[in-house]
Design a protein around this motif. Structure first.
Motif, PDB file in Angstrom:
ATOM      1  N   PRO A   1       4.190  -3.645  -0.341  1.00  0.00           N
ATOM      2  CA  PRO A   1       3.807  -3.054   0.940  1.00  0.00           C
ATOM      3  C   PRO A   1       2.297  -3.134   1.144  1.00  0.00           C
ATOM      4  CG  PRO A   1       5.187  -1.551  -0.339  1.00  0.00           C
ATOM      5  CD  PRO A   1       4.846  -2.700  -1.235  1.00  0.00           C
ATOM      6  N   ALA A   2       1.893  -3.384   2.383  1.00  0.00           N
ATOM      7  CA  ALA A   2       0.472  -3.504   2.710  1.00  0.00           C
ATOM      8  C   ALA A   2       0.220  -2.731   3.998  1.00  0.00           C
ATOM      9  CB  ALA A   2       0.106  -4.969   2.902  1.00  0.00           C
ATOM     10  N   LYS A   3      -1.063  -2.499   4.296  1.00  0.00           N
ATOM     11  CA  LYS A   3      -1.399  -1.968   5.622  1.00  0.00           C
ATOM     12  C   LYS A   3      -1.782  -3.157   6.492  1.00  0.00           C
ATOM     13  CE  LYS A   3      -4.571   0.944   8.237  1.00  0.00           C
ATOM     14  NZ  LYS A   3      -5.570   2.031   8.232  1.00  0.00           N
TER      15      LYS A   3
ATOM     16  N   LEU B   1       7.312  -5.226  10.755  1.00  0.00           N
ATOM     17  CA  LEU B   1       6.471  -4.828   9.612  1.00  0.00           C
ATOM     18  C   LEU B   1       6.937  -3.485   9.045  1.00  0.00           C
ATOM     19  CD1 LEU B   1       2.965  -5.810  11.040  1.00  0.00           C
ATOM     20  CD2 LEU B   1       4.139  -6.921   9.121  1.00  0.00           C
ATOM     21  N   ALA B   2       7.218  -2.527   9.931  1.00  0.00           N
ATOM     22  CA  ALA B   2       7.662  -1.205   9.467  1.00  0.00           C
ATOM     23  C   ALA B   2       9.005  -1.313   8.743  1.00  0.00           C
ATOM     24  CB  ALA B   2       7.761  -0.248  10.658  1.00  0.00           C
ATOM     25  N   GLU B   3       9.913  -2.135   9.285  1.00  0.00           N
ATOM     26  CA  GLU B   3      11.220  -2.324   8.624  1.00  0.00           C
ATOM     27  C   GLU B   3      11.052  -2.926   7.229  1.00  0.00           C
ATOM     28  OE1 GLU B   3      13.613  -4.767  11.268  1.00  0.00           O
ATOM     29  OE2 GLU B   3      13.252  -3.350  12.901  1.00  0.00           O
ATOM     30  N   ARG B   4      10.003  -3.737   7.057  1.00  0.00           N
ATOM     31  CA  ARG B   4       9.755  -4.371   5.748  1.00  0.00           C
ATOM     32  C   ARG B   4       8.950  -3.457   4.817  1.00  0.00           C
ATOM     33  NH1 ARG B   4       8.447 -10.729   7.325  1.00  0.00           N
ATOM     34  NH2 ARG B   4      10.395 -11.098   8.434  1.00  0.00           N
ATOM     35  N   GLY B   5       8.678  -2.246   5.250  1.00  0.00           N
ATOM     36  CA  GLY B   5       8.026  -1.271   4.370  1.00  0.00           C
ATOM     37  C   GLY B   5       6.517  -1.250   4.433  1.00  0.00           C
TER      38      GLY B   5
ATOM     39  N   ALA C   1      -6.850  -2.086   5.811  1.00  0.00           N
ATOM     40  CA  ALA C   1      -5.896  -3.121   6.241  1.00  0.00           C
ATOM     41  C   ALA C   1      -6.169  -4.435   5.509  1.00  0.00           C
ATOM     42  CB  ALA C   1      -5.984  -3.337   7.749  1.00  0.00           C
ATOM     43  N   SER C   2      -5.088  -5.140   5.146  1.00  0.00           N
ATOM     44  CA  SER C   2      -5.254  -6.440   4.482  1.00  0.00           C
ATOM     45  C   SER C   2      -5.203  -7.577   5.493  1.00  0.00           C
ATOM     46  CB  SER C   2      -4.168  -6.637   3.422  1.00  0.00           C
ATOM     47  OG  SER C   2      -2.895  -6.582   4.045  1.00  0.00           O
TER      48      SER C   2
END
Ligand code: NAP
Length: 255
Positions: free
Chosen positions: A4-6, A24-28, A55-56
């Motif tokens: 997970p990333a921001k 993105l939210a669904e992927r964690g 954030a990355s």
């Protein structure tokens, strides 16, 4: 499965941006949503530093209110400058910016503003990738509404490999976290088959209930007329192509 990333999404309330944020939210991942509705402005820079903290990646799916070439160029280049500067301050590792398939072949207007957008994004300092998409299924309604006078809509006689905004969002989310971006600065994404815009617009109008009639038109004043009609806006052989088709999408959409 990626860690997970921001990830920041500029234009997070838009036609494609809302799907990018959802995927993105669904992927964690943690999503930093950027839009004026959220109090973050890529033109004034207000709220950007706070939004990008930790954030990355930034996915840039913002676009301004005007489709006119000069205004859109001003919007895109200013936004790119601010995203790069704030991104660099926050240690962001990558920018993925949305653009349009065929935009580099265009003779003017909004599409050429996208060329300036691409150049500004690729100029750095943050490493960047361009994701060019074909016209979205969701954009057909807008094209119909722009061309409607009374009961009749005029839409360009355009060959387009329409794609669902959700499908574009999935590819954008992949590019945000893939370890290596691979060759070349541009990735293309499109739908599963070539459509004729007046035909799909008529399907959409019939399903929605208006306008009563759709005409395919060829505007001699439009410098991109031949490009539209001769397949100049279709994706190349290396493009990522994925469904649903327009008809499958239309069957599932609710009004
Ligand atoms: N539509 C298509 O068929 C299509 C096809 C291929 C590529 N694209 C490209 O995809 C990108 C997004 O298009 P779209 O159709 O999804 O756009 P859209 O629906 O018009 O959404 C634009 C987004 O930008 C945000 N925005 C506008 N001004 C802003 C500002 N000053 N600061 C921060 N956010 C701002 C808007 O939110 P607020 O108003 O709340 O600020 C909104 O979230 C564009 O680069 C477009 O060219 C679109």
């Amino acid at each position: 499965m990626q860690a997970p990333a921001k990830i920041a999404v500029a234009g997070a309330t838009g036609r494609v941006g809302r799907h990018i944020a959802a995927v993105l939210a669904e992927r964690g991942h943690e999503v930093a949503a950027i839009s004026r509705a959220q109090g973050v402005d890529v033109i004034t820079g207000a709220g950007l530093d706070a939004a990008l903290q930790g954030a990355s990646c930034i996915i840039d799916a913002a676009t301004g209110p005007s489709p006119e070439q000069q205004a859109a160029t001003e919007f895109f280049t200013t936004a790119a400058r601010h995203l790069h500067a704030a991104g660099q301050r926050a240690g962001v590792g990558r920018i993925v910016a949305l653009s349009i398939v065929g935009t580099d072949r265009s003779a003017g207007g909004y599409a050429l503003a996208q060329v300036a957008h691409e150049q500004a994004v690729l100029a750095g300092p943050v490493p960047a990738r361009i994701l060019r998409a074909t016209q979205f299924h969701e954009f057909v309604a807008q094209l119909l509404d722009w061309g409607t006078r009374g009961d009749i809509a005029a839409v360009p006689r355009m060959r387009t490999q329409l794609v669902a905004a959700r499908t574009v969002a999935e590819v954008a989310a992949d590019l945000a976290v893939v370890p290596e971006l691979g060759d070349g600065p541009v990735t293309e994404v499109g739908g599963p088959r070539v459509e004729f815009l007046p035909e799909v617009a008529a399907l959409f109008a019939a399903r929605r209930g208006y306008p009563a009639k759709v005409d395919g038109v060829s505007d001699p004043a439009d410098p991109d007329r031949e490009l539209y009609e001769n397949g100049g806006m279709l994706p190349g052989p290396a493009a990522i192509l994925a469904g649903p088709t327009f008809e499958e999408w239309l069957a599932a959409v609710s009004f």
